[in-house]
Design an enzyme around this catalytic site. Structure first.
Site, PDB file in Angstrom:
ATOM      1  N   ARG A  73      44.203  40.000  48.114  1.00 49.97           N
ATOM      2  CA  ARG A  73      44.168  41.359  47.818  1.00 49.97           C
ATOM      3  C   ARG A  73      42.617  41.587  47.318  1.00 49.97           C
ATOM      4  NH1 ARG A  73      46.925  45.720  43.798  1.00 49.97           N
ATOM      5  NH2 ARG A  73      46.021  47.447  44.232  1.00 49.97           N
ATOM      6  N   TYR A  75      39.894  44.409  45.609  1.00 51.55           N
ATOM      7  CA  TYR A  75      39.947  45.732  45.436  1.00 51.55           C
ATOM      8  C   TYR A  75      39.164  46.144  44.146  1.00 51.55           C
ATOM      9  CZ  TYR A  75      43.912  44.253  42.399  1.00 51.55           C
ATOM     10  OH  TYR A  75      44.573  43.586  41.407  1.00 51.55           O
ATOM     11  N   ASP A  77      39.294  47.990  40.650  1.00 52.88           N
ATOM     12  CA  ASP A  77      40.191  48.263  39.766  1.00 52.88           C
ATOM     13  C   ASP A  77      39.613  49.356  38.640  1.00 52.88           C
ATOM     14  OD1 ASP A  77      42.895  48.329  38.431  1.00 52.88           O
ATOM     15  OD2 ASP A  77      42.403  46.504  37.234  1.00 52.88           O
ATOM     16  N   THR A  86      45.281  36.711  44.420  1.00 50.43           N
ATOM     17  CA  THR A  86      45.246  35.549  45.491  1.00 50.43           C
ATOM     18  C   THR A  86      46.737  35.574  46.256  1.00 50.43           C
ATOM     19  OG1 THR A  86      46.629  34.095  43.963  1.00 50.43           O
ATOM     20  CG2 THR A  86      44.347  33.553  43.900  1.00 50.43           C
TER      21      THR A  86
END
Lengths: 485, 69
Positions: A73, A75, A77, A86
């Site tokens: 993943r 992204y 935050d 992971t």
């Protein structure tokens, strides 16, 4: 005085041994990266830089929260941190591969962002992406480890028997840092953690977060969320912290399932937060830590107890462990050497793979060559070591053989697009790869679902993190994508 | 992965040697100064000389991160 070990265990396989599934585990590492820009004609805010880094991601997925081809993943935050979690790994070495792939991914995104940034902010604008845990103003952010454990493991037992291990592993897992006054600590996180174990998430910073979101069948599993660790640049340190934690959990789980004592009784700390801070300030490992049952033990004694018990466990259960992790003996070897090196204050030995020791030894040398080096300069090098975008110190230490790596670069490169083959991540990775290559497709993914819409819509739940074989539902989702290609 | 295997083998062989040297280690450590500390680090120090020219205060103070976790 810590006991020294003189025997080394080896995993041996006997025939027709039944598989003990209670020792298999899913492991994950979530890393928050910090952003800074220097050399710019005017200062862009970190949010701008994060958005520039994620431009290619947004172009491909219309989102700053996505999953990538290796199943991990990626992204932005809260607070404009780029973050990378992971893909599910069964083994520490696979978790390390995924983590290293995350570093490389961040490095590339930062390089692209810097090119764009320089058009507007001048030719010297330099992007820094720190894989560390503290900024110049004393804000802390985390590197969270996830370990899937069986549901029947009592949480209070983990507080008593797992937390003392986590608190004292700083001796080899700490990333090290200097505060503005020049005080050195083994851990970047020690001063930001309080309760040993708690369900609270944001206000206090518990060491183990028990927010119950198993991301698997919650009747069978819980996901242990460990938040007290530092972000490591050393690949060996990352592998060691995950491997030792996994093995300690194996001992605890095996004992619970077989109604036995673990051998970790009596390690419970009177005040885990105070112990964490004390260990962080004591590179001898000898500072006395108050035990819940009365008396004291030092970090080296506690670590040596964990090592001795795990060593015996690996010798007795090598057959089971070998199925899940063949490199356990190498971990024990290095663990023992690290504790000995702390005991003998052998900084040179430790500095080949322990982050805090590599930095401290470098700074000691720097001070010899430049006796008037300022504290600000030392703090700059501290940050530079963690800068995966433009940092120079870490790469220099590696290229001159001062810091050892565990993975070859081509393996890390491959890991950016290749998920672990033996977990649910293999399915997610294959799905993401296909979806990204399918024109006019709308897709979504999370840890336990994938969904795709082209002409048809289909979705699949992936609840078993150990399953890498496609379910019939998953095959339908893939067929929807195939039909549109 | 040859490098991976190599580093592990390295760790194992060194382990035995380290055990044998342990008793002498303390004495050696005590008497080492610059030469031991800087062994191999000279090249690193050369590499990073240019970093020393940066404005360290500015570099460090630029990194302020909020939120997260």
């Amino acid at each position: 005085m810590p006991q020294l070990r003189d025997s080394r265990s080896r995993v041996s396989r006997s025939e027709a041994h039944p598989v003990d599934y209670s020792l298999r585990r899913i492991i994950g590492i979530e890393t928050e990266y910090g952003i800074s820009v220097t050399g710019a004609e005017r200062d862009p805010d970190p949010g701008t830089v994060a958005m520039l880094m994620f431009r290619p991601v947004v172009a491909a997925t219309r989102s700053t929260n996505t999953y990538v081809r290796n199943g991990s993943r990626l992204y932005i935050d809260v607070g404009s941190h780029p973050e990378y979690a992971t893909a599910e790994a069964r083994t520490p070495i696979d978790a390390l591969r995924m983590d290293a792939a995350g570093e490389l991914t961040m490095h590339r995104m930062a390089a692209d962002a810097q090119t764009v940034l320089r058009r507007e902010y001048g030719p010297h604008a330099t992007v820094h992406v720190y894989k560390n845990n503290v900024d110049s103003a004393g804000h802390s952010f985390g590197c969270h480890e996830n370990y899937l454990v069986r549901r029947d493991i009592p949480l209070d037992m983990l507080g008593r028997e797992f937390v003392p291990f986590l608190v004292t592993r700083q001796l080899y897992a700490g990333a090290g840092t200097w505060d503005a006054d020049g005080n050195f600590q083994l851990s970047q996180r020690a001063d930001f953690l309080d309760d040993a174990i708690s369900s609270a998430t944001t206000r206090s910073r518990p060491m183990i977060n028990t927010r119950d979101e198993a991301l698997a069948d919650s009747d069978d599993y819980r996901r242990l969320h460990v938040i007290l660790g530092d972000s490591n640049r050393s690949q060996i340190a990352t592998w060691m912290k995950v491997t030792t934690a996994h093995l300690v959990l194996c001992v605890i789980e095996y004992a619970v399932h077989h109604g036995m004592a673990t051998g970790f009784e009596g390690m419970e700390l009177a005040d885990a937060g105070a112990a964490m801070r004390a260990v962080s300030r004591d590179r001898t490992g000898m500072a006395p830590l108050a035990l819940a049952g009365g008396g004291t033990k030092c970090a080296l004694e506690i670590q040596n107890t964990y090592l001795r018990v795990v060593d015996r466990f690996v010798r007795e259960h090598g057959d089971d462990l070998a199925l899940h992790m063949a490199d356990a003996p190498e971990c024990l070897e290095l663990w023992a050497k690290a504790l000995d090196a702390v005991h003998f204050d052998n900084l040179t030995e430790l500095s080949t793979w322990v982050d805090w020791a590599a930095k401290l030894r470098f700074v000691d040398s720097l001070r010899i060559r430049h006796p008037d080096v300022s504290m600000a300069k030392i703090r700059q090098f501290d940050l530079d070591y963690h800068d995966v975008a433009n940092g120079r110190l870490y790469d220099s230490l590696v290229s001159h053989g001062q810091l050892h790596k565990m993975l070859v670069d081509s393996d890390v490169e491959k890991a950016t697009v290749t998920p672990p083959s033996d977990t649910r991540a293999a399915l997610r990775g294959a799905f993401v790869a296909k979806a990204l290559d399918t024109p006019n497709c709308t897709w979504s993914a999370d840890w336990t679902h994938v969904a795709a819409s082209v002409d048809d819509h289909a979705e699949a739940e992936l609840l078993d993190p150990f399953r890498s074989a496609p379910t019939p539902e998953f095959q339908i989702v893939m067929a929807v994508l195939d039909a549109a290609r | 992965m040859p490098q991976e295997q190599e580093s592990r083998k390295h760790a194992i062989t060194e382990g035995t040697a380290a055990q044998e040297q342990k008793s002498e280690q303390k004495a050696t450590e005590a008497s080492t100064g610059y030469s031991d500390l800087a062994t191999g680090l000279d090249s690193v120090l050369d590499d990073i000389e240019s970093v020393l020219e940066d404005n360290a205060e500015e570099y460090v103070n630029h990194f302020v991160q909020k939120g997260g976790e």
